[in-house]
Design a protein around this motif. Sequence first.
Motif, short mmCIF file in Angstrom:
data_model
loop_
_atom_site.label_atom_id
_atom_site.label_comp_id
_atom_site.label_asym_id
_atom_site.label_seq_id
_atom_site.Cartn_x
_atom_site.Cartn_y
_atom_site.Cartn_z
N GLY A 5 2.11 9.93 0.38
CA GLY A 5 2.23 8.63 1.03
C GLY A 5 2.32 8.74 2.54
N PRO A 6 2.18 7.63 3.22
CA PRO A 6 2.17 7.64 4.69
C PRO A 6 3.57 7.81 5.27
CG PRO A 6 2.10 5.39 3.91
CD PRO A 6 2.00 6.26 2.68
N LEU A 7 3.62 8.23 6.51
CA LEU A 7 4.84 8.14 7.30
C LEU A 7 4.82 6.77 7.96
CD1 LEU A 7 6.25 10.95 9.55
CD2 LEU A 7 6.31 8.58 10.28
N ALA A 50 7.07 -0.40 -0.93
CA ALA A 50 6.07 -1.27 -1.54
C ALA A 50 4.71 -0.57 -1.61
CB ALA A 50 5.96 -2.58 -0.75
N LEU A 51 4.36 0.17 -0.56
CA LEU A 51 3.10 0.93 -0.58
C LEU A 51 3.10 1.95 -1.72
CD1 LEU A 51 2.53 1.67 3.22
CD2 LEU A 51 1.35 -0.03 1.81
N MET A 52 4.23 2.64 -1.91
CA MET A 52 4.28 3.67 -2.94
C MET A 52 4.24 3.06 -4.34
SD MET A 52 4.08 6.26 -1.07
CE MET A 52 4.11 7.47 -2.39
N VAL A 53 4.81 1.89 -4.51
CA VAL A 53 4.70 1.20 -5.81
C VAL A 53 3.24 0.85 -6.08
CG1 VAL A 53 5.31 -0.90 -7.07
CG2 VAL A 53 7.06 0.35 -5.80
N ASP A 54 2.52 0.39 -5.06
CA ASP A 54 1.09 0.10 -5.23
C ASP A 54 0.31 1.36 -5.58
OD1 ASP A 54 1.52 -2.56 -4.65
OD2 ASP A 54 0.89 -2.41 -2.56
N LEU A 55 0.63 2.48 -4.93
CA LEU A 55 -0.07 3.74 -5.23
C LEU A 55 0.21 4.21 -6.65
CD1 LEU A 55 0.30 5.87 -1.96
CD2 LEU A 55 -1.68 4.57 -2.77
N ASP A 56 1.38 3.89 -7.16
CA ASP A 56 1.73 4.28 -8.52
C ASP A 56 0.79 3.65 -9.54
OD1 ASP A 56 3.96 5.54 -10.30
OD2 ASP A 56 3.71 3.50 -11.10
N VAL A 69 -2.30 3.11 -9.14
CA VAL A 69 -3.60 3.78 -9.03
C VAL A 69 -3.51 5.21 -9.54
CG1 VAL A 69 -5.46 4.44 -7.46
CG2 VAL A 69 -4.17 2.34 -7.04
N HIS A 70 -2.38 5.86 -9.30
CA HIS A 70 -2.17 7.26 -9.69
C HIS A 70 -0.87 7.37 -10.48
CE1 HIS A 70 -5.39 8.57 -6.94
NE2 HIS A 70 -4.87 7.71 -6.08
N PRO A 71 -0.87 6.88 -11.73
CA PRO A 71 0.38 6.79 -12.49
C PRO A 71 0.97 8.13 -12.91
CG PRO A 71 -1.49 6.19 -13.87
CD PRO A 71 -2.02 6.31 -12.47
N HIS A 72 0.19 9.22 -12.85
CA HIS A 72 0.69 10.52 -13.29
C HIS A 72 1.92 10.97 -12.52
CE1 HIS A 72 -2.96 10.74 -15.54
NE2 HIS A 72 -3.74 11.04 -14.51
N TYR A 73 2.02 10.58 -11.26
CA TYR A 73 2.99 11.21 -10.38
C TYR A 73 4.34 10.49 -10.28
CZ TYR A 73 -1.35 13.42 -8.91
OH TYR A 73 -2.55 14.09 -8.90
N GLY A 74 4.42 9.27 -10.75
CA GLY A 74 5.68 8.54 -10.71
C GLY A 74 6.08 8.07 -9.32
N GLY A 78 -2.28 18.62 -10.26
CA GLY A 78 -2.78 18.91 -8.91
C GLY A 78 -2.58 17.69 -8.02
N PRO A 79 -2.83 17.83 -6.73
CA PRO A 79 -2.61 16.71 -5.81
C PRO A 79 -3.71 15.65 -5.88
CG PRO A 79 -3.43 18.60 -4.61
CD PRO A 79 -3.22 19.06 -6.03
N CYS A 80 -3.34 14.44 -5.48
CA CYS A 80 -4.32 13.37 -5.32
C CYS A 80 -4.57 13.16 -3.83
CB CYS A 80 -3.84 12.08 -5.99
SG CYS A 80 -2.53 11.20 -5.09
N ILE A 81 -5.40 12.21 -3.50
CA ILE A 81 -5.79 11.98 -2.11
C ILE A 81 -4.63 11.53 -1.24
CG2 ILE A 81 -6.44 9.56 -2.43
CD1 ILE A 81 -8.87 10.14 -0.60
#
Length: 223
Positions: A37-39, A164-170, A172-177, A197-200
Amino acid sequence: MDGGESSDTLHWERQLWAGGYARIAGVDEVGRGALAGPLVAAAVILPASVDDSDNVADGWSAVRDSKTLKHVRRAWLARWIVEQGALVSIAEVGCAELDLIGVAAANRCAMERAVLGLELQPDMLLIDAMTIDLETPQIGVIDGDAQSLSIAAASIVAKVHRDALMVDLDSVHPHYGFARHKGYGVPFHLAALTEWGPCIHHRRSFAPVRVAAEQHGDHETFN
């Protein structure tokens, strides 16, 4: 100038107002240590009414270091701060840029962008534990989000935005929690990195992410 008593979170602002500074921006960041996620940084100029005794005793007394607040209270306060007339600016540095310039530079960059994004430019900055590369007069306040109401407000706004950004990313990429840990290196997240492995949205310059990428044999391909 000393920090005053920690119970008076307007101590810094009052001294500076008395010294002729009219627009004091508190600046803080969140997400520096996360693996994904972003800083995010925020800059907040408090409204003039904040120094009214009734207002200080009312909602502003609840504004403090975002890490000490529960999510629901933090989200309510982030909205309330804006509703009270505070000037707020939020800025991000994404993973790719952070990997390129490093986390320390990303931290300064996000803060500088947040300050420059304010509708009115401040004549003084109060920054949590550091200074940045702007010509605006500034003070780095140790433990600033507990010592300064302006910085505490910025910490709340920044964290609510990033969460809120990290909830939105979840979604899209639910594997990581991401919704659970907001990208930080908790055991569940580290286990997911090992498995998938890592995502974008992961920071490749951080060791756990880099190791997971190497284990999956691809430094450039994202999930």
